[in-house]
Design a protein around this motif. Structure first.
Motif, short mmCIF file in Angstrom:
data_model
loop_
_atom_site.label_atom_id
_atom_site.label_comp_id
_atom_site.label_asym_id
_atom_site.label_seq_id
_atom_site.Cartn_x
_atom_site.Cartn_y
_atom_site.Cartn_z
N ILE A 43 0.33 -1.00 0.07
CA ILE A 43 0.05 0.20 0.13
C ILE A 43 1.17 1.05 0.13
CG2 ILE A 43 -1.72 1.05 1.22
CD1 ILE A 43 -2.82 -1.76 2.47
N GLN A 46 2.69 1.92 -3.79
CA GLN A 46 2.20 2.47 -4.03
C GLN A 46 1.76 4.18 -4.76
OE1 GLN A 46 -0.95 -0.16 -6.68
NE2 GLN A 46 -1.11 -1.12 -5.47
N LYS A 47 1.01 4.07 -2.68
CA LYS A 47 0.73 5.55 -2.75
C LYS A 47 2.62 6.24 -2.83
CE LYS A 47 -1.26 8.63 1.03
NZ LYS A 47 -2.90 8.25 -0.50
N LYS A 50 2.72 6.55 -6.82
CA LYS A 50 1.31 7.15 -7.64
C LYS A 50 1.20 5.71 -8.16
CE LYS A 50 2.98 11.89 -6.85
NZ LYS A 50 3.67 11.78 -5.62
N LEU A 51 1.19 4.88 -7.84
CA LEU A 51 0.05 3.55 -8.09
C LEU A 51 -1.00 2.99 -8.27
CD1 LEU A 51 3.63 1.62 -7.94
CD2 LEU A 51 2.38 2.85 -10.38
N ASN A 52 -1.38 2.56 -8.45
CA ASN A 52 -3.27 2.24 -8.15
C ASN A 52 -3.70 0.07 -8.89
OD1 ASN A 52 -5.75 1.77 -6.70
ND2 ASN A 52 -6.59 3.45 -8.85
N TYR A 53 -2.78 -0.51 -8.21
CA TYR A 53 -2.68 -1.76 -8.70
C TYR A 53 -3.84 -2.54 -7.40
CZ TYR A 53 -0.38 -1.20 -12.64
OH TYR A 53 1.18 -0.32 -13.95
N PRO A 54 -4.90 -3.44 -8.24
CA PRO A 54 -4.90 -4.77 -6.74
C PRO A 54 -3.61 -5.29 -6.44
CG PRO A 54 -5.70 -4.86 -8.84
CD PRO A 54 -4.81 -3.74 -9.25
N THR A 98 -3.27 7.36 7.24
CA THR A 98 -2.91 7.63 5.35
C THR A 98 -4.82 6.92 4.58
OG1 THR A 98 -1.26 6.46 5.52
CG2 THR A 98 -2.21 6.25 3.54
N PHE A 100 -5.88 5.57 1.95
CA PHE A 100 -6.09 4.45 0.70
C PHE A 100 -7.32 3.76 0.27
CE2 PHE A 100 -5.77 1.76 3.83
CZ PHE A 100 -6.20 0.20 3.54
N ASN A 101 -7.24 3.52 -1.32
CA ASN A 101 -8.19 2.12 -1.33
C ASN A 101 -8.22 1.67 -2.85
OD1 ASN A 101 -7.84 4.24 -4.09
ND2 ASN A 101 -9.45 5.19 -4.25
N TYR A 102 -6.53 0.76 -2.47
CA TYR A 102 -6.50 -0.38 -3.65
C TYR A 102 -6.94 -1.53 -2.65
CZ TYR A 102 -2.76 3.30 -3.84
OH TYR A 102 -2.22 4.59 -3.63
#
Length: 122
Positions: A43, A46-47, A50-54, A98, A100-102
């Motif tokens: 998490i 990715q943060k 600046k990524l957004n993957y499962p 934080t 987050f919505n991953y």
């Protein structure tokens, strides 16, 4: 290696097999703690990038701990595993502070084989 025993964790980009991070070994820790720390690390990775993957895991326990923002391990804290407990505290603080919505999804081992981040020691 054993549970508790030597623990390490890593994150792998499934599509390419690229190693994104690897930590450890940590003494007198558990598999569930490693899975939890790997999810939180993913998490944060990715943060930061600046990524957004499962994010995938084969640990329902670790998913629950991330969802609840708390590691509920019953492992006894001692000098040998202080590093793990320091990381747990940092991870819990990070999760609480934080947004987050991953999506954190369950890896389908039966259909897809072992999760790429595992170390192949099962």
């Amino acid at each position: 290696a054993g549970n508790p025993g030597v623990m390490e964790y890593r994150g792998v980009f499934v599509k390419t097999g690229e190693l994104l991070f690897e930590k450890g070994p940590f003494q007198q820790s558990t598999n569930n703690i490693g899975e939890f720390l790997a999810l939180v690390h993913a998490i944060g990775y990715q943060k930061q990038n600046k990524l957004n993957y499962p994010i995938y895991t084969d640990s329902l326990t670790a998913r629950a701990w991330v969802r609840n923002k708390r590691c509920k391990s019953t492992l006894k804290q001692m000098d040998q595993n202080q590093d793990s407990f320091d990381l747990i505290k940092r991870a819990e603080t990070f999760l609480k502070q934080t947004a987050f919505n991953y999506p954190v999804l369950t890896w389908n081992t039966k259909a897809w084989g072992e999760i790429p981040a595992d170390f192949g020691r099962k």
